[in-house]
Design an enzyme around this catalytic site. Structure first.
Site, PDB file in Angstrom:
ATOM      1  N   ALA A 160       0.972  -1.196   0.091  1.00 47.23           N
ATOM      2  CA  ALA A 160       0.126   0.012   0.015  1.00 47.23           C
ATOM      3  C   ALA A 160       0.884   1.133  -0.139  1.00 47.23           C
ATOM      4  O   ALA A 160       1.664   1.268   0.999  1.00 47.23           O
ATOM      5  CB  ALA A 160      -1.003  -0.036   1.219  1.00 47.23           C
ATOM      6  N   ALA A 161       0.838   2.114  -1.190  1.00 41.44           N
ATOM      7  CA  ALA A 161       1.286   3.038  -1.180  1.00 41.44           C
ATOM      8  C   ALA A 161       0.471   4.479  -1.106  1.00 41.44           C
ATOM      9  O   ALA A 161      -0.345   4.384  -0.825  1.00 41.44           O
ATOM     10  CB  ALA A 161       2.439   3.400  -2.509  1.00 41.44           C
ATOM     11  N   SER A 162       1.206   5.613  -1.633  1.00 42.73           N
ATOM     12  CA  SER A 162       0.341   7.025  -1.703  1.00 42.73           C
ATOM     13  C   SER A 162      -0.872   7.100  -2.421  1.00 42.73           C
ATOM     14  O   SER A 162      -1.847   7.876  -2.120  1.00 42.73           O
ATOM     15  CB  SER A 162       1.619   8.007  -1.547  1.00 42.73           C
ATOM     16  OG  SER A 162       2.252   7.978  -2.796  1.00 42.73           O
ATOM     17  N   ALA A 164      -2.162   4.353  -4.343  1.00 38.14           N
ATOM     18  CA  ALA A 164      -2.788   2.772  -4.962  1.00 38.14           C
ATOM     19  C   ALA A 164      -2.316   1.603  -3.740  1.00 38.14           C
ATOM     20  O   ALA A 164      -1.178   1.938  -3.081  1.00 38.14           O
ATOM     21  CB  ALA A 164      -2.347   2.498  -6.252  1.00 38.14           C
ATOM     22  N   GLN A 165      -2.863   0.836  -3.793  1.00 37.52           N
ATOM     23  CA  GLN A 165      -2.546  -0.532  -3.314  1.00 37.52           C
ATOM     24  C   GLN A 165      -2.709  -1.751  -4.130  1.00 37.52           C
ATOM     25  O   GLN A 165      -3.348  -1.764  -5.093  1.00 37.52           O
ATOM     26  CB  GLN A 165      -3.447  -0.792  -1.972  1.00 37.52           C
ATOM     27  CG  GLN A 165      -4.917  -1.101  -2.041  1.00 37.52           C
ATOM     28  CD  GLN A 165      -5.681  -0.931  -0.644  1.00 37.52           C
ATOM     29  OE1 GLN A 165      -5.720  -0.025  -0.045  1.00 37.52           O
ATOM     30  NE2 GLN A 165      -6.573  -1.969  -0.342  1.00 37.52           N
ATOM     31  N   VAL A 166      -2.064  -2.945  -3.886  1.00 36.76           N
ATOM     32  CA  VAL A 166      -1.827  -3.910  -4.767  1.00 36.76           C
ATOM     33  C   VAL A 166      -2.410  -5.084  -4.014  1.00 36.76           C
ATOM     34  O   VAL A 166      -1.707  -5.243  -2.861  1.00 36.76           O
ATOM     35  CB  VAL A 166      -0.233  -4.228  -5.362  1.00 36.76           C
ATOM     36  CG1 VAL A 166      -0.217  -5.417  -6.170  1.00 36.76           C
ATOM     37  CG2 VAL A 166       0.114  -2.877  -5.843  1.00 36.76           C
ATOM     38  N   LYS A 180      -3.476  -3.755  -8.994  1.00 38.88           N
ATOM     39  CA  LYS A 180      -2.839  -2.411  -8.579  1.00 38.88           C
ATOM     40  C   LYS A 180      -4.366  -1.379  -8.688  1.00 38.88           C
ATOM     41  O   LYS A 180      -4.895  -1.190  -9.895  1.00 38.88           O
ATOM     42  CB  LYS A 180      -2.047  -1.789  -9.257  1.00 38.88           C
ATOM     43  CG  LYS A 180      -1.544  -0.272  -8.771  1.00 38.88           C
ATOM     44  CD  LYS A 180      -0.212   0.010  -9.566  1.00 38.88           C
ATOM     45  CE  LYS A 180       0.347   1.348  -8.887  1.00 38.88           C
ATOM     46  NZ  LYS A 180       1.527   1.821  -9.866  1.00 38.88           N
ATOM     47  N   ASP A 312      11.414   6.320 -11.417  1.00 36.36           N
ATOM     48  CA  ASP A 312      11.201   5.969 -10.065  1.00 36.36           C
ATOM     49  C   ASP A 312      11.995   4.543  -9.678  1.00 36.36           C
ATOM     50  O   ASP A 312      11.268   3.808  -9.067  1.00 36.36           O
ATOM     51  CB  ASP A 312       9.715   5.836  -9.543  1.00 36.36           C
ATOM     52  CG  ASP A 312       9.688   6.200  -8.058  1.00 36.36           C
ATOM     53  OD1 ASP A 312      10.456   6.588  -7.411  1.00 36.36           O
ATOM     54  OD2 ASP A 312       8.730   5.874  -7.525  1.00 36.36           O
TER      55      ASP A 312
END
Length: 536
Positions: A160-162, A164-166, A180, A312
């Protein structure tokens, strides 16, 4: 005086605009809309307070001090650190795009070291969204019931990032996939955050006219907008897979287009460990140096040859997947942020690296004029190769103590206005290159790779990238001649780097041998003295 009067007005405008934007874009008919409005105002107010405080801290802490003096440098370092800590707290409180912005700044090696060391601890992690909300996003985007699409779907996200989440899932044909899913209402929040950052940037420029960050902010906005469109990410992924189709070390997950939209991306599930996980590499009997070499060659080819760059490359986006007997694949994830380099910029950047390797001062300064950085071109060798433009140190070796002192004095004479002017004068493509190279160098450092690994890879790719343009449309004989010319140029640069490396090793061995001989002579002297005393 006019600027001082306008600055508070601009802060007030930022607060008012934040409230208006949040209210206008939030559905106010229910409690969720009110909560969203209050949340938006709180985030913007936090940012306005922090930036206002930081700006005033710089203005009044440095007042009366002579720029370049020892007192000025000492006080400036204190303010840098104090301000960086305040910005860190702001990013941690606001999360989301503020964390992304903090990471973006910390990856630029040209900002003061206090900001890099403080903000580099920011992790792009977030509290996962509720499964029910994620389920709604998937079903609205794919137009089907979740259980009609997936044989299995793990309700708990694997990341879970800023933005989206997977989730891990299994299709009806037993294909394992990674799904995603973008958080709901994210685009609206991004517009508000970017607007607040833009207004605050203008406020800082009013107080300090020499500090201009519009280009950096525009680049950040471009990357964030790109990252929110998962169909663009899927296209980037497929283009990268095509670029490296003949490279059996690079693995790019397959995209399932029938299950991909702007807010949902379904791709092949790939296993692996973070590229800089040294414990895993040791257990898998994989050489960290070989991983570093494969990684920097991959990105060197992206930058210098294809001109299509993953923006990135942090360790979580590059996995090492073992293939037995010390062999491995590099799995490249998260293709949301890419930059297609301008063809002329790519060729000029190839020329710059050829000049950096051979330390062709005239060519470096000439290319600096073409890049628009003027007098700051003299810092290119320091930024990219760790030596000064008039260095006597061999490429890839540690610079002398005298040179270190000279560099320190030179850098101390630079003010924030110099850094701001340098960053603003760079073409947008250069900002992406600097960020990407900064992240890669950090990974290579974690892997313990020798400095010459990066230099050799970039030298090779720069030569091939420069000659690639000449090969296009040429006949078979001309292509062969260009291939020979390219190989000779690379061999020449490789010999330069390898000789420098051997010289360093020889000096190391010489010092070690000298130290060992000195230790042995001292030991023998002590023993002889002991025997002599015993006889007496």
């Amino acid at each position: 005086m006019l600027r001082r009067r306008r600055a508070p007005l601009l802060l007030a405008a930022a607060a008012g605009a934040a409230l208006a934007a949040t209210s206008a874009t939030s559905p106010s008919a229910d409690g969720l809309g009110v909560a969203s409005t209050l949340h938006g105002v709180a985030r913007s107010s936090r940012a306005i307070y922090t930036i206002g405080f930081v700006t005033m801290d710089y203005k009044y802490s440095l007042r009366g001090l002579l720029p370049g003096s020892a007192d000025y440098r000492g006080k400036l370092s204190e303010v840098h650190l104090r301000s960086a800590k305040k910005l860190l707290r702001l990013c941690e409180a606001n999360r989301g795009f503020y964390v992304k912005a903090g990471q973006f700044v910390s990856s630029l090696r040209q900002v003061p070291k206090e900001y890099i060391s403080t903000l580099s601890c920011l992790q792009d992690q977030a509290t996962p969204c509720k499964y029910q909300d994620i389920k709604i996003v998937i079903e609205q985007n794919l137009g089907k019931d979740l259980h009609g699409i997936f044989l299995e779907f793990d309700e708990h996200p694997i990341a879970a990032a800023s933005i989206a989440q997977v989730h891990r899932g299994r299709l009806n044909n037993n294909q394992e996939v990674a799904v995603k899913v973008q958080y709901p209402g994210l685009e609206r929040r991004m517009k508000l955050d970017i607007m607040t950052m833009s207004l605050l940037s203008k406020y800082v420029s009013l107080i300090f006219p020499d500090y201009r960050f519009e280009k950096i902010l525009l680049e950040f906005e471009r990357t964030m907008s790109m990252e929110l469109d998962f169909t663009q990410e899927a296209k980037n992924s497929e283009r990268t897979a095509s670029c490296f189709r003949k490279n059996d070390v690079v693995k790019v997950p397959h995209v399932f287009w029938e299950l991909t939209t702007k807010e949902v991306l379904t791709m092949e599930f790939c296993t692996g460990h973070k590229v800089d996980d040294l414990d895993f590499l040791r257990k898998a009997d994989i050489s960290p140096t070989k991983v570093a070499k494969a990684l920097i060659e991959l990105f060197g080819e992206m930058i210098f040859i294809h001109g299509f760059v993953h923006g990135d490359p942090h360790p979580g986006n590059i996995l090492v997947s073992p293939r037995g007997q010390g062999r491995f694949s590099l799995v490249l994830l998260d293709h949301g942020i890419y930059k297609e380099l301008d063809p002329k910029f790519r060729l000029d950047y190839c020329k710059l690296w050829k000049a950096l390797i051979s330390l062709d001062v005239q060519k470096i300064l000439e290319l600096g004029e073409q890049f628009g950085v003027g007098k700051y071109a003299k810092y290119f060798p320091l930024i990219f190769t760790g030596r000064t433009i008039d260095s006597k140190s061999a490429l890839g070796t540690q610079i002398s103590g005298e040179e270190k002192t000279r560099i320190k004095q030179d850098l101390n004479s630079l003010g924030m206005d110099d850094i701001s002017s340098f960053m603003e004068s760079l073409p947008p493509d250069f900002l992406v290159i600097l960020r990407t190279d900064g992240l890669l160098r950090s990974i290579l450092g974690n892997l313990g790779a020798p400095r010459h690994v990066r230099l050799l890879a970039y030298a090779k790719c720069a030569i091939y990238g420069h000659e690639e343009q000449s090969r296009l449309g040429s006949g078979a004989i001309n292509r062969l001649m260009l291939q020979i010319k390219t190989s000779i140029s690379y061999l020449h640069l490789r010999i330069l780097i390898e000789l420098a490396r051997l010289l360093v090793q020889f000096n190391d061995y010489k010092h070690k041998a000298k130290d060992k001989l000195s230790w042995m002579l001292q030991k023998i002297s002590r023993e002889v003295l002991g025997w002599y005393k015993a006889l007496m």
